[in-house]
Design an enzyme around this catalytic site. Sequence first.
Site, short mmCIF file in Angstrom:
data_model
loop_
_atom_site.label_atom_id
_atom_site.label_comp_id
_atom_site.label_asym_id
_atom_site.label_seq_id
_atom_site.Cartn_x
_atom_site.Cartn_y
_atom_site.Cartn_z
N HIS A 1 0.85 -1.20 0.00
CA HIS A 1 0.00 0.00 0.00
C HIS A 1 0.88 1.24 0.00
CE1 HIS A 1 -2.97 -3.01 1.49
NE2 HIS A 1 -3.74 -2.34 0.65
N HIS B 1 1.39 1.46 -5.83
CA HIS B 1 0.05 0.86 -5.91
C HIS B 1 -0.98 1.92 -6.27
CE1 HIS B 1 -3.59 -1.31 -4.84
NE2 HIS B 1 -3.86 -0.42 -3.91
N HIS C 1 -6.93 6.73 -2.74
CA HIS C 1 -7.72 5.69 -2.07
C HIS C 1 -6.97 4.96 -0.95
CE1 HIS C 1 -5.50 2.75 -4.49
NE2 HIS C 1 -6.02 1.81 -3.73
N ASP C 2 -5.63 5.02 -0.89
CA ASP C 2 -4.87 4.42 0.20
C ASP C 2 -3.93 5.42 0.84
OD1 ASP C 2 -4.67 1.12 -1.24
OD2 ASP C 2 -5.82 1.79 0.51
N ASP D 1 -8.61 -1.83 -7.89
CA ASP D 1 -7.89 -2.07 -6.65
C ASP D 1 -7.40 -3.52 -6.53
OD1 ASP D 1 -8.60 -1.63 -3.09
OD2 ASP D 1 -6.79 -1.24 -4.26
#
Length: 616
Positions: A367, A371, A409-410, A520
């Site tokens: 993560h 990514h 998103h992360d 994802d």
Amino acid sequence: MGCGASSPITPNSSHGEVQKVATVTAGSVVDQGSSGPNADYFKYLKKIDKTFASVAPSGTHIGLVEKDGGLLITVWDEAWNVYSGFYTAQSLESRWNDCMSWKPFFITLSQVSRGIFQDGSLCLQRKGGKTLTFPLQFVFGHQPLINGILIPLVQTYIKLKNAPDDAQYTTAEIDKMKLLMSCSNAEHQVASLKSELIPLEQDVQHARDDACAASEQVDGLAKQINKLKFVLSSQKEDLLYTDIVQPFGLHCPEAKIFVPRSVPVDPGALHALRVKYGVGSSSKPAVMQDKENMMDTSAILLQLGRIDSWDYNCFNLEKASKGCPLFFTCYDLLHRYGLVTHYKMDDAILCNFLSALESGYHPNNYHNNIHAADVLQITHYIMEHGGLKPTIFMQSNEIMASILAAAIHDYDHPGLNNNFHIKTRSYLATLYNDQSVLENHHVASIYQLVKNPKYNIFHAMSWEQYKDIRDCVTEMVLATDMGLHAKICHAFKDRLAESKPLHSKEDQRLALSIVLKMADISNCCRPLPLYKKWARCIVEEFYCQGEAERQRALPVSPFMDRNKHVTDFAKGQVSFMNYIVIPSIELGVEMLPKMSFAVEQCYHNKDTLFTTQVDI
């Protein structure tokens, strides 16, 4: 007995001016197709073949060629190891007339071809019955043996055989024979040394590969060290966590210490993109680039040139950009879709935001910023090439929300999942009441960041635009919580069953949530080399969490026990594909048939993993 030696050649090799006139395979006689002054050679061919076929192994061949008024008899196997002897018509006839058997000759050759022995002897039988024996080395790998050693040996043999019993041989002739044998032995030793050199060369290559792997690990550690040296530098991202209750204590104690630090962006590549999209005056970079930096710029642009490909490699972009794959991927896509112009984004503020966004990703094994760039590029691929834009009638707000959601998103992910936070009662788990803990944190942190005018890419948007994009981004990012996976997939499946266009705001956001979830987990659907690399990353992050759980005396989560790697790795990957990835991608394919190839690739990767039991 005759003489034998060996010399591997290729099918295209030749012996000087040798012309091939006949080939016989063990156990068969073929048409020689020869006529002329040397045709009497072939009256012995059936005799030769009969003897040869009775002793030669299958797949061994015999060839006859005319050379220098004599006959070169050659035996070779399927690996093109060659054994030859040279004879005149007179010597052939004298052999049969004297009842000298060919069988020992061919037995010797066939034994050498099968590797039974490499050393032998040359027996010269004279008319009077006396036999002279010389040691003979069967030498491998040298073409000159045929002309330089074999032919002189045979010629000497013929001379000795036909000489009177009382003939005297000069010291020179004997020395010549000994010299020839010494040459043969030297050739053999050279060939043996070369064969020993091959494994040494392989060891050197393995050492080089290990060195490259170690170099990559050192580079990774260096990046982590640079990011952790915030106490030695005053250049950390200012105000990134301003007004947040616990600036550096939001995560559980097991999370590694992390302070966001901006990474310098390649000026040449940024300038090239500004020129490409007509940003401002597109003035040249303030610092002139040297040759090495120009190579980095070219490598970055080369990787960005593949942004429309399913095999887009963010690992290569991360290496070329020295830590900025997310910056360049996002900057390129925002301009490509015309969003920078549409929302009147200031270029300096956009660069500040993207640098802060990139620096907010921890140096986790999985993560991380690589990514994030990867998920962003796949989201773009599905929108542009998978048919999403026309299917759900996407406008600028939906495109902007999709790019932003994929990129953030992360954000600030600590490398420990929601379950770990909940089990350890971390600050974030308490703050968000155990509900989508990290996903809520990703979104909240970004919108806290853009409160600072230095990073506010929304500064020129209307309230309606800002609110619409924020709501869509929030819904999309929260949907990446695997705890909500079944609920979201069932809702989308029920909506597809209605067979109505997906044009309403609610339908669009549900479809976009499914697409972000597809992106994802898309690693399993990428070309096999990329999938294997991502699999190594995720499993290492899982094992780090498993070790943290063991230190806290907590049960180690499934597939996170490093001690069970051999038995659990492939099992975990196959289970994830069977129960999560394949059903999710197949659901997306119901909406976007063009993406069916991703399902096929996932099956291929799974089958390869299952059948080969490869240790990724």
